[in-house]
Design a protein around this motif. Structure first.
Motif, PDB file in Angstrom:
ATOM      1  N   ASN A 429      39.321  51.281  27.469  1.00 23.23           N
ATOM      2  CA  ASN A 429      39.532  50.033  26.740  1.00 23.23           C
ATOM      3  C   ASN A 429      40.613  49.191  27.433  1.00 23.23           C
ATOM      4  N   ALA A 430      41.713  49.837  27.816  1.00 20.44           N
ATOM      5  CA  ALA A 430      42.810  49.132  28.477  1.00 20.44           C
ATOM      6  C   ALA A 430      42.430  48.711  29.895  1.00 20.44           C
ATOM      7  N   LEU A 431      41.762  49.587  30.639  1.00 19.46           N
ATOM      8  CA  LEU A 431      41.351  49.265  32.007  1.00 19.46           C
ATOM      9  C   LEU A 431      40.411  48.063  32.035  1.00 19.46           C
ATOM     10  N   GLY A 432      39.443  48.052  31.100  1.00 22.94           N
ATOM     11  CA  GLY A 432      38.523  46.925  31.018  1.00 22.94           C
ATOM     12  C   GLY A 432      39.232  45.634  30.656  1.00 22.94           C
ATOM     13  N   THR A 433      40.179  45.716  29.717  1.00 22.76           N
ATOM     14  CA  THR A 433      40.936  44.536  29.281  1.00 22.76           C
ATOM     15  C   THR A 433      41.782  43.961  30.416  1.00 22.76           C
ATOM     16  N   ILE A 434      42.526  44.820  31.117  1.00 22.34           N
ATOM     17  CA  ILE A 434      43.389  44.365  32.208  1.00 22.34           C
ATOM     18  C   ILE A 434      42.555  43.720  33.320  1.00 22.34           C
ATOM     19  N   THR A 435      41.457  44.362  33.672  1.00 21.03           N
ATOM     20  CA  THR A 435      40.618  43.822  34.748  1.00 21.03           C
ATOM     21  C   THR A 435      40.025  42.472  34.358  1.00 21.03           C
ATOM     22  N   ALA A 436      39.578  42.366  33.102  1.00 19.47           N
ATOM     23  CA  ALA A 436      38.934  41.132  32.644  1.00 19.47           C
ATOM     24  C   ALA A 436      39.924  39.987  32.472  1.00 19.47           C
ATOM     25  N   LEU A 437      41.085  40.266  31.863  1.00 20.18           N
ATOM     26  CA  LEU A 437      42.017  39.189  31.514  1.00 20.18           C
ATOM     27  C   LEU A 437      43.093  38.940  32.560  1.00 20.18           C
ATOM     28  N   LEU A 439      43.106  39.964  35.818  1.00 18.89           N
ATOM     29  CA  LEU A 439      42.609  39.701  37.164  1.00 18.89           C
ATOM     30  C   LEU A 439      41.453  38.690  37.168  1.00 18.89           C
ATOM     31  N   TYR A 440      40.373  38.995  36.439  1.00 14.48           N
ATOM     32  CA  TYR A 440      39.188  38.127  36.465  1.00 14.48           C
ATOM     33  C   TYR A 440      39.458  36.748  35.866  1.00 14.48           C
ATOM     34  N   LYS A 441      39.878  36.708  34.608  1.00 11.86           N
ATOM     35  CA  LYS A 441      40.065  35.421  33.927  1.00 11.86           C
ATOM     36  C   LYS A 441      41.178  34.601  34.568  1.00 11.86           C
ATOM     37  N   ARG A 442      42.299  35.258  34.888  1.00 12.61           N
ATOM     38  CA  ARG A 442      43.457  34.521  35.384  1.00 12.61           C
ATOM     39  C   ARG A 442      43.234  33.943  36.776  1.00 12.61           C
ATOM     40  N   ASN A 443      42.372  34.551  37.572  1.00 12.14           N
ATOM     41  CA  ASN A 443      42.164  34.092  38.941  1.00 12.14           C
ATOM     42  C   ASN A 443      40.900  33.259  39.123  1.00 12.14           C
ATOM     43  N   ARG A 444      40.293  32.836  38.003  1.00 17.79           N
ATOM     44  CA  ARG A 444      39.135  31.941  38.069  1.00 17.79           C
ATOM     45  C   ARG A 444      39.566  30.535  37.649  1.00 17.79           C
ATOM     46  N   LYS A 445      39.057  29.559  38.353  1.00 22.04           N
ATOM     47  CA  LYS A 445      39.431  28.171  38.061  1.00 22.04           C
ATOM     48  C   LYS A 445      38.672  27.622  36.865  1.00 22.04           C
ATOM     49  N   PHE A 460      33.403  45.337  32.440  1.00 16.42           N
ATOM     50  CA  PHE A 460      34.456  46.037  33.174  1.00 16.42           C
ATOM     51  C   PHE A 460      34.793  47.389  32.522  1.00 16.42           C
ATOM     52  N   THR A 461      34.717  47.463  31.194  1.00 14.83           N
ATOM     53  CA  THR A 461      34.933  48.747  30.509  1.00 14.83           C
ATOM     54  C   THR A 461      33.863  49.751  30.940  1.00 14.83           C
ATOM     55  N   LEU A 462      32.616  49.283  31.003  1.00 11.16           N
ATOM     56  CA  LEU A 462      31.510  50.132  31.467  1.00 11.16           C
ATOM     57  C   LEU A 462      31.749  50.573  32.911  1.00 11.16           C
ATOM     58  N   LEU A 463      32.166  49.625  33.751  1.00 11.01           N
ATOM     59  CA  LEU A 463      32.412  49.927  35.159  1.00 11.01           C
ATOM     60  C   LEU A 463      33.506  50.976  35.319  1.00 11.01           C
TER      61      LEU A 463
END
Length: 569
Positions: A429-437, A439-445, A460-463
């Protein structure tokens, strides 16, 4: 295992998964999925925090730790209540005030994006490894004792967790962990009372404690200042406190549990609940291991508790030599039982001289038995250097499978697998959240809809669930499993904690200094650990101190460099 065991085991696990999916269907946005809509009550937070930390490793390794080394491991948790107080006063109010989804979101607001990303990446590395180990730990032991295929077990445990964690997010993790903690503690109490019931009729609980104490198993406190000693009062109150501060204050798998609280007060009460109950819980689990030790003073035990190790040596050219060691072990068990009976009789007579003499006899036999077991491990290593000779993690499961009645075996196996699922769910749950918010969300324009980020978080949680299963399938058992998880945490946690303390208390320090200091510190901590310069618990305080000092030096140097020279008249 009988049919009843399979029914209890399968029914318990399927109920937890189905309940988690049913109870948490219909997440509409990131707030619902990541923070559970901020609806959690303090008891849900407290149980969820405890379940996240109490993995299957806790219930497999801790009794074995006590069986071999006594109760000293409980000192590891002495710094936890202090850490809970600090987090309640400093961390929780700030996180709630800033309305952050992740702990590392705060670092960008305080420093910059690269510092946030670095802390997030450090978390992903250590927690991703830990997630694989929390799946691998019960799998390898159940595989060895039940003969199940290891990779199949990894896939089953990982897949069950993925189903409800991906489906329901934080809320699913929290509601299932309440059920899992109930199963876990019920099973442990039942096992404890069965152990006492299996002791000889004249061995009361009080006398069992005296036997354990005379065998050096109740050595709870060690006030020595030896930094090479893993578990002392001082390492627990300092290194343990720093580890707990970093784990509960900066690790997203825990931060996400109390960020879901209904209010600051609910989050604080949940952590205080954990701080009050955690040490007694660990004390009890260690006590179970000590009672297993007393039980095996009167009942036969294998020379090595890992059946895979025994099978390997008996199928090798060293089989005859090993059988000689086994014969010696059986003779020592007879002598040990006689010595225990003499000690018990001396206690009944209240004769201090006879008690001391009997205790000396007990300790001599226990030392001989220990040497015999070490000789067996060395011989097994010669026969097959790939098989695990350290059998601490197999002690409790051996008792469960060989001495508990039908039905309870299934319940205790459900305890182990429930613990594995609860901690792994929080991690994924935490790994998916960190990756999504982070890294992914913060680095997209481009900004997307709330529903998009829910889908990405699930993806990302599934991954990460798949990655954890892969890590579990390629992992190797290393010493004692509970120590391995704590070692991995200690390598990274001190550095991350130092970054957060800089953010909280040193307002003049800027992002560049912290970023450079954190990279240098991480390399230094890994080097110190690799060279074995100190016990892993001290790495937390070491990493925290180094990153703070380095950042202060770098920031001071930068300020001096930028300060224009004073012109003369």
């Amino acid at each position: 295992m009988g049919k009843l065991d399979w029914i209890i085991l399968g029914g318990t696990l399927l109920f937890i998964v189905a309940y988690g999916v049913w109870k948490t269907r219909g997440n509409k946005d990131v707030s619902d999925y990541v923070l559970g809509g901020n609806k959690a009550k303090w008891w849900t937070i407290g149980l969820s925090v405890m379940a996240t930390q109490a993995s299957a490793i806790t219930f497999l390794s801790t009794p074995g730790q006590a069986f071999h080394d006594g109760m000293g491991f409980v000192q590891f948790y002495f710094g936890l209540p202090l850490a809970m107080i600090i987090i309640c006063i400093v961390f929780i109010p700030l996180y709630h005030k800033l309305k952050v989804y992740t702990a590392y979101e705060f670092l960008e607001r305080r420093f910059d994006l690269k510092t946030r990303s670095l802390a997030a990446v450090l978390f992903l590395i250590q927690r991703g490894l830990a997630a694989g180990i929390t799946i691998f730990a019960p799998s390898i032991i159940l595989s060895a004792v039940l003969g199940w295929d290891l990779k199949t077990l990894n896939i089953i445990i990982g897949s069950l967790v993925i189903i409800y964690t991906v489906s329901g997010g934080t809320n699913a993790v929290s509601v299932t962990q309440k059920q899992q903690m109930f199963v876990i503690m019920t099973g442990m109490f039942i096992a404890f009372f069965f152990i006492l019931g299996y002791l000889p009729a004249d061995i009361t609980f009080t006398k069992a404690l005296k036997i354990a104490g005379a065998s050096d198993k109740l050595n709870i406190l060690d006030f020595s200042l030896n930094t090479q000693s893993r578990y002392t009062f001082w390492s627990g109150i300092t290194g343990g406190m720093f580890l707990a501060l970093a784990y509960f204050g900066t690790d997203q798998s825990q931060v996400q549990r109390y960020l879901s609280g209904k209010s600051v007060r609910e989050s604080q009460l949940g952590l205080i609940f954990n701080g009050i109950l955690k040490i007694p819980m660990q004390f009890f689990i260690l006590l179970v291991g000590v009672m297993v030790f007393v039980f095996y003073q009167y009942n036969p035990s294998p020379l090595n508790f890992n059946p895979a190790a025994t099978n390997a040596i008996l199928q090798s050219s060293h089989a005859e030599d090993y059988k000689i060691l086994e014969e010696g072990h059986k003779n020592l068990e007879i002598e040990k039982k006689i010595a225990q009976d003499q000690f018990s009789a001396a206690l009944d007579l209240d004769d201090p001289y006879a008690t001391a003499a009997a205790q000396n006899d007990m300790l001599l036999i226990i030392e001989k038995e220990k040497n015999n077991r070490e000789a067996a491990k060395a011989m097994i290593k010669k026969a097959d250097d790939l098989v695990e000779t350290n059998d601490k993690d197999y002690v409790f499961i051996h008792f469960i499978l060989n001495y508990l009645p039908k039905g309870l075996i299934g319940l205790l196996l459900a305890v182990i697998l429930s613990a594995a699922m609860s901690s792994t769910a929080s991690e994924l749950n935490a790994l998916g959240t960190i990756t999504a918010l982070d890294l992914y969300k913060r680095n997209r324009k481009n900004e997307f809809s709330p529903g998009h980020y829910v889908k990405i978080s699930k993806l990302f949680t599934l991954l990460w669930g798949i990655i954890a299963i892969i890590i579990a399938c390629v992992a190797n058992l290393f010493d004692n499993l509970i120590q391995l998880v704590n070692i991995i945490g200690s390598i990274f946690y001190g550095n991350v904690l130092g970054i957060f303390l800089l953010a909280f208390f040193f307002r003049f320090v800027k992002g560049n200094a912290v970023f450079i200091a954190a990279i240098i510190t991480q390399v230094a901590v890994i080097l110190v650990w690799y060279l074995d310069w100190m016990s892993y618990l001290w790495l937390n305080a070491f990493g925290c101190a180094v990153v703070i000092l380095l950042a202060l030096v770098l920031e001071s140097f930068d300020r001096l460099h930028k300060t224009p020279p004073i012109k003369g008249d």
